[in-house]
Write an enzyme that holds these catalytic residues in place. Sequence first.
Site, PDB file in Angstrom:
ATOM      1  N   HIS A  56      21.149 -22.912  16.119  1.00  0.00           N
ATOM      2  CA  HIS A  56      19.725 -22.401  15.565  1.00  0.00           C
ATOM      3  C   HIS A  56      20.919 -21.613  14.532  1.00  0.00           C
ATOM      4  O   HIS A  56      22.080 -21.376  14.652  1.00  0.00           O
ATOM      5  CB  HIS A  56      19.146 -21.709  15.947  1.00  0.00           C
ATOM      6  CG  HIS A  56      18.339 -21.996  16.730  1.00  0.00           C
ATOM      7  ND1 HIS A  56      16.697 -21.635  16.216  1.00  0.00           N
ATOM      8  CD2 HIS A  56      17.930 -23.601  17.327  1.00  0.00           C
ATOM      9  CE1 HIS A  56      15.426 -22.451  17.546  1.00  0.00           C
ATOM     10  NE2 HIS A  56      16.932 -23.244  17.826  1.00  0.00           N
ATOM     11  N   GLU A  58      20.952 -18.871  12.900  1.00  0.00           N
ATOM     12  CA  GLU A  58      21.654 -17.405  13.374  1.00  0.00           C
ATOM     13  C   GLU A  58      22.094 -17.242  13.443  1.00  0.00           C
ATOM     14  O   GLU A  58      22.792 -16.786  13.688  1.00  0.00           O
ATOM     15  CB  GLU A  58      19.819 -16.778  12.805  1.00  0.00           C
ATOM     16  CG  GLU A  58      18.516 -16.761  12.537  1.00  0.00           C
ATOM     17  CD  GLU A  58      17.087 -17.950  12.640  1.00  0.00           C
ATOM     18  OE1 GLU A  58      16.481 -17.856  12.311  1.00  0.00           O
ATOM     19  OE2 GLU A  58      17.720 -18.777  12.290  1.00  0.00           O
ATOM     20  N   CYS A  86      13.154 -17.627  15.336  1.00  0.00           N
ATOM     21  CA  CYS A  86      11.942 -17.590  15.809  1.00  0.00           C
ATOM     22  C   CYS A  86      12.232 -16.696  17.814  1.00  0.00           C
ATOM     23  O   CYS A  86      13.373 -16.009  17.290  1.00  0.00           O
ATOM     24  CB  CYS A  86      12.699 -19.468  17.209  1.00  0.00           C
ATOM     25  SG  CYS A  86      14.614 -19.477  17.482  1.00  0.00           S
ATOM     26  N   CYS A  89      16.115 -17.026  18.673  1.00  0.00           N
ATOM     27  CA  CYS A  89      16.790 -15.405  17.376  1.00  0.00           C
ATOM     28  C   CYS A  89      16.278 -14.511  16.956  1.00  0.00           C
ATOM     29  O   CYS A  89      17.582 -13.085  16.624  1.00  0.00           O
ATOM     30  CB  CYS A  89      16.889 -17.102  15.723  1.00  0.00           C
ATOM     31  SG  CYS A  89      17.879 -18.285  16.609  1.00  0.00           S
TER      32      CYS A  89
END
Length: 161
Positions: A56, A58, A86, A89
């Site tokens: 991801h 992040e 999410c 993260c």
Amino acid sequence: MSDNKLDEKYMKEAIKQARKAEANKDVPIGCVIVYQDKIIARGYNRRNMDKTTLAHAEILAIKKASKVIGDWRLEDCTMYVTLEPCQMCAGAIVQARIPRVVIGCMNPKAGCAGSILNLLDIKEFNHQVEVCRGVMEEECSSMMKNFFAWLRESKKGKNLT
């Protein structure tokens, strides 16, 4: 420069990262981490490209920022991300002790910075995060909508052949 202008300046940089993900046919999510008014880390969604749930934007940016800072604690940094984080993260943001996160658009299906729940502001945790929502929201939101419209269309085309 006011916070609003600074937030827009750095969100534009996060959007540039999201466009990289989009160019690779990954969900267009981008992130930058700023320390002392300087971008120290960039990341974009690479889940499909790298074939891992951990790629991801992040998470990739936090990893890079930690290397630059030389510590896992990113206590003086601000994260700019095009889509609400999410649960994974949001947890990483809390763990990294990032004090402020600026979000482009919310994610009503998977967001954990206020949509479904808010992992960034649980009083029982030893760290809470200040959240600024809706910076360049229209651009971030339309980028997501356009990507998923394209994805649905391309899947239809595959069903026909």
